[in-house]
Design a protein around this motif. Structure first.
Motif, PDB file in Angstrom:
ATOM      1  N   TRP A 115      73.626  17.902  45.048  1.00 14.85           N
ATOM      2  CA  TRP A 115      74.555  17.782  43.934  1.00 14.85           C
ATOM      3  C   TRP A 115      75.042  19.144  43.449  1.00 14.85           C
ATOM      4  CZ3 TRP A 115      73.035  13.454  39.902  1.00 14.85           C
ATOM      5  CH2 TRP A 115      72.868  12.240  40.572  1.00 14.85           C
ATOM      6  N   LEU A 213      79.239  15.512  36.538  1.00 13.42           N
ATOM      7  CA  LEU A 213      79.179  15.016  37.912  1.00 13.42           C
ATOM      8  C   LEU A 213      77.795  14.406  38.137  1.00 13.42           C
ATOM      9  CD1 LEU A 213      80.993  17.921  39.804  1.00 13.42           C
ATOM     10  CD2 LEU A 213      81.913  15.688  39.152  1.00 13.42           C
ATOM     11  N   TYR A 217      79.455  10.040  40.732  1.00  9.83           N
ATOM     12  CA  TYR A 217      80.265  10.810  41.675  1.00  9.83           C
ATOM     13  C   TYR A 217      79.486  11.257  42.913  1.00  9.83           C
ATOM     14  CZ  TYR A 217      83.345  10.640  37.699  1.00  9.83           C
ATOM     15  OH  TYR A 217      84.137  10.181  36.671  1.00  9.83           O
TER      16      TYR A 217
END
Length: 298
Positions: A115, A213, A217
């Protein structure tokens, strides 16, 4: 007579004179012994200092590993609950006893599937490395994130339009969402979704919904946006720094309502009971005339 006086005095209390003499001798002998004993030298403070520092470092390392660790907030994704630059203390003890994240908790977790790829990282100096390693300041090398748990194993989490966010079909009132944000975002990259959280995973979202995020996502990664419970470091329990921002991080009241999904077995049982009762009533209604007729004929 006078000459006998001193002699008489000596004979009247010979023990006293001897005792006095002996006591005097003993006292002086005792003093001599005491003086001859080697005195213990006090350890120099500078010699004790490394020992004290070593003990402090060991205790700090144990606390960091098993009890509490400080983390720095690097972004605005959890505004207004957390601001960039805040220091939070994370409870690492309860997971050791099998406790798992619950809905509404703010948790720190290791990057589950890249991520943070592409995000800039600060290069710590030697002192920061040591202090970060023992837990006296946040580690700059660990790739960790902080978000709010929205769904746990078995939950169905859903966003349609601008919201509200729904968990197992129940709408959430989310006062912690950043002012001006909508609970759900209307976009084609993950803002609209309906997911079921599998066993051993959690679904997380930032409070600054239009600037986070989060799980939404990363639905194309190996975990489908979920965070493995095994990657959770612990729950953030308090904002410890700066002093003007000191506050606890409780679970919001919105998660006090019964959000649990009904178990399939319970749903099946609930559906079967009316069916069994209806069937029983029908059998009784069908058999009653026969019994009455038989009785009349008898």
């Amino acid at each position: 007579m006078n000459s006998e006086g001193p002699a008489g005095s000596g004979s009247d209390s010979p023990d006293g004179d001897a005792t006095d003499g002996e006591n005097g001798a003993r006292t002086s002998a005792g003093d001599g012994d005491q003086d001859e004993r080697p005195r213990k030298k006090q350890r120099s403070f500078w010699k004790e200092l490394p020992i004290l520092i070593g003990i402090a470092l060991v205790l700090a390392l144990l606390i960091k590993t098993f009890l509490v660790q400080a983390f720095s907030i690097p972004s605005d994704s959890m505004q207004n609950t957390l601001q960039e630059g805040d220091r939070v203390l994370v409870d690492k003890l309860t997971p050791w006893f099998g406790s798992e994240p619950e809905r509404g908790e703010v948790v720190v977790f290791h990057d589950p599937a890249g991520w943070l790829d592409g995000e800039p990282t600060l290069e710590p100096n030697a002192v920061q490395r040591v202090l970060g390693w023992i837990g006296l300041m946040p580690s700059a090398e660990e790739k960790d994130l902080i978000k709010r748990v929205v769904g746990v194993a078995g939950d169905t989490v859903e966003c349609k339009g601008t919201g509200p966010l729904r968990v197992n079909g129940k709408a959430l009132n989310e006062p912690y969402v950043y002012p001006g944000n909508t609970p759900c975002t209307v976009d084609d990259t993950g803002g609209q979704f309906k997911v079921k959280v599998p066993e051993g995973k959690i679904w997380v979202m930032g409070d600054h919904r239009q600037n986070s995020l989060d799980s939404r996502y990363h639905q194309n990664d190996k975990n489908k946006g979920m965070v493995p419970v095994s990657q959770v470091v612990g729950r953030a329990i308090v904002v410890a720094w700066p002093p003007t921002r000191w506050s606890t991080l409780p679970v919001p009241d919105t998660f006090d309502q019964n959000l649990s999904a009904a178990a399939p077995g319970a749903l099946g049982l609930a559906g079967a009971v009316p069916l069994v009762l209806w069937r029983r009533r029908r059998l009784l209604a069908t058999e009653s005339p026969r019994v009455s007729g038989t009785g009349t004929a008898g």
